[in-house]
Scaffold this motif. Structure first.
Motif, PDB file in Angstrom:
ATOM      1  N   ARG A 430       0.822  -1.209   0.000  1.00  0.00           N
ATOM      2  CA  ARG A 430       0.000   0.000   0.000  1.00  0.00           C
ATOM      3  C   ARG A 430       0.859   1.263   0.000  1.00  0.00           C
ATOM      4  NH1 ARG A 430      -5.122  -1.424   4.074  1.00  0.00           N
ATOM      5  NH2 ARG A 430      -6.082  -2.955   2.667  1.00  0.00           N
ATOM      6  N   ILE A 431       1.968   1.232   0.723  1.00  0.00           N
ATOM      7  CA  ILE A 431       2.882   2.376   0.706  1.00  0.00           C
ATOM      8  C   ILE A 431       3.458   2.564  -0.687  1.00  0.00           C
ATOM      9  CG2 ILE A 431       5.133   3.179   1.539  1.00  0.00           C
ATOM     10  CD1 ILE A 431       4.407   1.872   4.238  1.00  0.00           C
ATOM     11  N   LEU A 432       3.839   1.467  -1.319  1.00  0.00           N
ATOM     12  CA  LEU A 432       4.384   1.540  -2.675  1.00  0.00           C
ATOM     13  C   LEU A 432       3.339   2.076  -3.645  1.00  0.00           C
ATOM     14  CD1 LEU A 432       6.598   0.992  -4.713  1.00  0.00           C
ATOM     15  CD2 LEU A 432       5.852  -1.386  -4.815  1.00  0.00           C
ATOM     16  N   ASP A 433       2.092   1.611  -3.534  1.00  0.00           N
ATOM     17  CA  ASP A 433       1.030   2.095  -4.415  1.00  0.00           C
ATOM     18  C   ASP A 433       0.798   3.592  -4.217  1.00  0.00           C
ATOM     19  OD1 ASP A 433       0.709  -0.453  -5.377  1.00  0.00           O
ATOM     20  OD2 ASP A 433      -1.032  -0.927  -4.119  1.00  0.00           O
ATOM     21  N   ALA A 434       0.804   4.028  -2.948  1.00  0.00           N
ATOM     22  CA  ALA A 434       0.608   5.452  -2.670  1.00  0.00           C
ATOM     23  C   ALA A 434       1.752   6.281  -3.238  1.00  0.00           C
ATOM     24  CB  ALA A 434       0.494   5.681  -1.161  1.00  0.00           C
ATOM     25  N   ALA A 435       2.978   5.753  -3.126  1.00  0.00           N
ATOM     26  CA  ALA A 435       4.134   6.470  -3.664  1.00  0.00           C
ATOM     27  C   ALA A 435       4.057   6.575  -5.186  1.00  0.00           C
ATOM     28  CB  ALA A 435       5.421   5.766  -3.253  1.00  0.00           C
ATOM     29  N   ARG A 436       3.610   5.487  -5.825  1.00  0.00           N
ATOM     30  CA  ARG A 436       3.476   5.508  -7.284  1.00  0.00           C
ATOM     31  C   ARG A 436       2.393   6.497  -7.725  1.00  0.00           C
ATOM     32  NH1 ARG A 436       3.830  -1.056  -8.005  1.00  0.00           N
ATOM     33  NH2 ARG A 436       6.098  -1.191  -8.291  1.00  0.00           N
ATOM     34  N   ARG A 437       1.270   6.540  -6.973  1.00  0.00           N
ATOM     35  CA  ARG A 437       0.224   7.495  -7.326  1.00  0.00           C
ATOM     36  C   ARG A 437       0.720   8.932  -7.195  1.00  0.00           C
ATOM     37  NH1 ARG A 437      -3.066   3.860  -4.410  1.00  0.00           N
ATOM     38  NH2 ARG A 437      -2.946   5.199  -2.573  1.00  0.00           N
ATOM     39  N   THR A 438       1.462   9.179  -6.093  1.00  0.00           N
ATOM     40  CA  THR A 438       2.010  10.521  -5.896  1.00  0.00           C
ATOM     41  C   THR A 438       2.973  10.884  -7.010  1.00  0.00           C
ATOM     42  OG1 THR A 438       1.811  10.284  -3.498  1.00  0.00           O
ATOM     43  CG2 THR A 438       3.298  11.987  -4.297  1.00  0.00           C
ATOM     44  N   ARG A 439       3.804   9.918  -7.393  1.00  0.00           N
ATOM     45  CA  ARG A 439       4.774  10.153  -8.462  1.00  0.00           C
ATOM     46  C   ARG A 439       4.064  10.401  -9.796  1.00  0.00           C
ATOM     47  NH1 ARG A 439       9.529  12.333  -9.529  1.00  0.00           N
ATOM     48  NH2 ARG A 439      10.731  11.219 -11.109  1.00  0.00           N
ATOM     49  N   THR A 440       3.006   9.629 -10.082  1.00  0.00           N
ATOM     50  CA  THR A 440       2.242   9.801 -11.322  1.00  0.00           C
ATOM     51  C   THR A 440       1.572  11.163 -11.365  1.00  0.00           C
ATOM     52  OG1 THR A 440       1.843   7.427 -11.478  1.00  0.00           O
ATOM     53  CG2 THR A 440       0.364   8.863 -12.718  1.00  0.00           C
ATOM     54  N   GLN A 441       0.958  11.556 -10.242  1.00  0.00           N
ATOM     55  CA  GLN A 441       0.318  12.863 -10.176  1.00  0.00           C
ATOM     56  C   GLN A 441       1.325  13.986 -10.387  1.00  0.00           C
ATOM     57  OE1 GLN A 441      -1.552  12.757  -6.345  1.00  0.00           O
ATOM     58  NE2 GLN A 441      -3.203  11.372  -7.009  1.00  0.00           N
ATOM     59  N   SER A 442       2.528  13.797  -9.827  1.00  0.00           N
ATOM     60  CA  SER A 442       3.577  14.804 -10.003  1.00  0.00           C
ATOM     61  C   SER A 442       3.991  14.910 -11.463  1.00  0.00           C
ATOM     62  CB  SER A 442       4.776  14.452  -9.133  1.00  0.00           C
ATOM     63  OG  SER A 442       5.840  15.347  -9.354  1.00  0.00           O
ATOM     64  N   LEU A 443       4.139  13.740 -12.139  1.00  0.00           N
ATOM     65  CA  LEU A 443       4.532  13.742 -13.549  1.00  0.00           C
ATOM     66  C   LEU A 443       3.444  14.360 -14.419  1.00  0.00           C
ATOM     67  CD1 LEU A 443       6.185  10.209 -13.824  1.00  0.00           C
ATOM     68  CD2 LEU A 443       7.339  12.436 -13.850  1.00  0.00           C
ATOM     69  N   VAL A 444       2.155  14.061 -14.088  1.00  0.00           N
ATOM     70  CA  VAL A 444       1.051  14.651 -14.846  1.00  0.00           C
ATOM     71  C   VAL A 444       1.036  16.158 -14.678  1.00  0.00           C
ATOM     72  CG1 VAL A 444      -1.467  14.817 -14.976  1.00  0.00           C
ATOM     73  CG2 VAL A 444      -0.372  12.586 -14.790  1.00  0.00           C
ATOM     74  N   GLY A 445       1.265  16.611 -13.441  1.00  0.00           N
ATOM     75  CA  GLY A 445       1.310  18.050 -13.189  1.00  0.00           C
ATOM     76  C   GLY A 445       2.423  18.726 -13.967  1.00  0.00           C
ATOM     77  N   GLU A 446       3.614  18.092 -13.982  1.00  0.00           N
ATOM     78  CA  GLU A 446       4.732  18.663 -14.732  1.00  0.00           C
ATOM     79  C   GLU A 446       4.432  18.701 -16.223  1.00  0.00           C
ATOM     80  OE1 GLU A 446       8.134  16.338 -13.804  1.00  0.00           O
ATOM     81  OE2 GLU A 446       8.203  16.963 -11.681  1.00  0.00           O
ATOM     82  N   SER A 447       3.764  17.644 -16.729  1.00  0.00           N
ATOM     83  CA  SER A 447       3.427  17.586 -18.150  1.00  0.00           C
ATOM     84  C   SER A 447       2.443  18.684 -18.522  1.00  0.00           C
ATOM     85  CB  SER A 447       2.851  16.218 -18.490  1.00  0.00           C
ATOM     86  OG  SER A 447       2.441  16.149 -19.835  1.00  0.00           O
ATOM     87  N   GLN A 448       1.445  18.908 -17.656  1.00  0.00           N
ATOM     88  CA  GLN A 448       0.472  19.960 -17.919  1.00  0.00           C
ATOM     89  C   GLN A 448       1.119  21.341 -17.904  1.00  0.00           C
ATOM     90  OE1 GLN A 448      -2.441  19.151 -14.884  1.00  0.00           O
ATOM     91  NE2 GLN A 448      -3.594  17.717 -16.189  1.00  0.00           N
ATOM     92  N   GLN A 449       2.053  21.545 -16.984  1.00  0.00           N
ATOM     93  CA  GLN A 449       2.759  22.821 -16.933  1.00  0.00           C
ATOM     94  C   GLN A 449       3.582  23.047 -18.193  1.00  0.00           C
ATOM     95  OE1 GLN A 449       5.045  22.743 -13.340  1.00  0.00           O
ATOM     96  NE2 GLN A 449       3.336  23.414 -12.049  1.00  0.00           N
ATOM     97  N   GLN A 450       4.228  21.978 -18.679  1.00  0.00           N
ATOM     98  CA  GLN A 450       5.027  22.106 -19.901  1.00  0.00           C
ATOM     99  C   GLN A 450       4.150  22.430 -21.100  1.00  0.00           C
ATOM    100  OE1 GLN A 450       7.110  18.398 -20.102  1.00  0.00           O
ATOM    101  NE2 GLN A 450       8.598  18.962 -18.502  1.00  0.00           N
TER     102      GLN A 450
END
Length: 462
Positions: A430-450
């Motif tokens: 569950r910790i790994l899944d939460a970390a992956r979701r956080t990482r995915t959300q961060s990448l999506v945010g960076e992509s939208q900003q770009q």
């Protein structure tokens, strides 16, 4: 280096064992010298209980602070600093002119030095052994606590009776200085890091190590809310808190109970106290060996570690409750010994389960947080016991046994919760899944900003 540990690794384990021996001898001396201290400083049981609790005033804050520092600073230097603090605070208690404020300040500062000691010793041990081979060396280090209490019983009691209680503190200061010198010459950090080698034939262990690598690759760090609020960490923390209440009562009130509650002479009290805490060692080592064999055979950490911790906490609770019944004094001593031994497993297995759910990058901080919050029980239990004894001043034995009844009930509850909550495999996923979701959300945010920036840059170029 072999996963089982090199000769150097076991030398480090021996030094860490001695580190914990001194650590708990420093704690035990206060209880062993309780009667002459109370006499010389004219302290009531309630006042003595508050002095015992003062040791934990900054204990937890120090543990948390050093835990985060341990993420960045080598264990060698941190352990040496702690040993220097222990040694220095013993010497003001050597003179016959010790006052109550001096005693309190000394105990508070000793707590600052000892708060981080156990989690940092375990963190240092983990750097020399992979997950499949940590149970036994980690338990050897942890049993330094029991050995310290066991050796302190007869040795410090003899010094107190033959000389006085001041000389017992002096002897511990000298021992601390000697250990520090040896550690600076011998100690160093081990090579086992986040990417621990897998072992063929142990599928469950391989899975745990693959998850460990994934945790490290999921991001620079994992948000502490994911680490602190998962079921396994909360289960370990609750049992740790209750079982540390037993530890704090052991080195503060067990000797007084034997002497004033059950009527044993001071020297006999020292030997009985040594026997009681000595019983912790074979029980813990045997269960650590059994658990390690189960882990290496692919049994889940939930069963090989969590079920043992929860089940034995409940057994310890039943034995402490039995002390409050009308047993013969000898049987009460037996229950005290077996109950204490049964309620020690979380100190060996709890950090191992925490290590199951966190990468080495954040392990030092998480171990420090668990130990620091869990040991807050030491701030409460000695003072609470002192108040209960004071309320039963006409029958001191009854007061102690009422306190043991409360401890027993809490052990039963914590053990039952442990059986439900302790599940390192599920928590880690569950910790790994939460970390992956956080990482995915961060990448999506960076992509939208770009994408938002790109049109404006294109217009600027036109």
């Amino acid at each position: 280096m072999s996963a089982r540990g090199s000769t150097r690794a076991w030398l480090i384990v021996a030094m860490l064992f001695l580190f914990m021996v001194i650590n708990f001898a420093d704690k035990a001396v206060f209880g062993l010298a309780a009667v002459p201290i109370m006499h010389d400083l004219n302290l009531s049981p309630r006042e003595f209980g508050f002095v015992g609790s003062s040791f934990f005033l900054l204990f937890s804050l120090s543990g948390i602070g050093f835990g985060f520092v341990a993420n960045r600073v080598q264990s060698k230097w941190l352990l040496a600093l702690l040993a220097v603090i222990w040694s220095a605070v013993q010497f003001p208690l050597v003179t016959a002119s010790v006052t109550l404020p001096v005693l309190i300040v000394s105990r508070v500062l000793l707590g600052v030095g000892e708060g981080p000691a156990f989690p940092l010793a375990q963190h240092a041990c983990f750097k020399w052994f992979d997950n499949a081979h940590r149970n036994v060396p980690n338990t050897v280090v942890q049993q330094g606590a029991s050995a310290g209490l066991m050796l302190a019983g007869p040795i410090l009691s003899y010094i107190i009776v033959r000389y006085d209680w001041h000389m017992a503190f002096f002897a511990l200061g000298i021992v601390g200085v000697v250990w520090t010198a040896l550690w600076l010459a011998i100690g160093r950090d081990g090579p086992v890091g986040a990417a621990e080698p897998a072992h063929a034939g142990h599928a469950a262990d391989t899975d745990r190590q693959a998850l460990g690598a994934a945790l490290d690759n999921a991001g620079e760090t994992i948000a502490y809310r994911h680490l602190l609020l998962n079921r396994t960490f909360m289960g370990v923390l609750f049992i740790y808190f209750v079982e540390y209440a037993v530890v704090s009562l052991a080195f503060t009130w067990f000797p007084v109970y034997l002497q004033r509650g059950l009527g044993y002479a001071p020297i006999d009290t020292g030997w009985l106290f040594s026997t009681i805490v000595g019983s912790f060692i074979p029980v813990s080592l045997l269960l650590a060996w059994v658990s390690q064999r189960l882990i290496r055979q692919g049994v889940s950490s939930r069963l090989a570690r969590g079920a043992l911790v929860g089940g034995f906490a409940m057994a310890g609770g039943a034995l402490f409750i039995a002390i409050s019944s009308g047993l013969d004094p000898v049987l009460k001593v037996v229950c005290l010994a077996l109950g204490g031994a049964a309620s020690q497993l979380v100190f060996s297995f709890g950090p191992l389960m925490i290590s199951d759910i966190v990468s080495v990058r954040q392990r030092g901080a998480l171990l420090g947080i668990n130990s620091s919050i869990g040991t807050l029980a030491g701030l409460i239990a000695p003072a609470l016991m002192g108040g209960i004894v004071q309320a039963n001043h006409g029958n001191p034995a009854l007061g102690y046994e009422h306190g043991f009844l409360v401890v027993g009930a809490l052990l039963l509850v914590s053990g039952a919760l442990g059986l439900v909550l302790l599940n390192p495999e599920q928590s880690r996923q569950r910790i790994l899944d939460a970390a992956r979701r956080t990482r995915t959300q961060s990448l999506v945010g960076e992509s939208q900003q770009q994408r938002a920036v790109a049109p404006s840059m294109d217009l600027g170029q036109r």
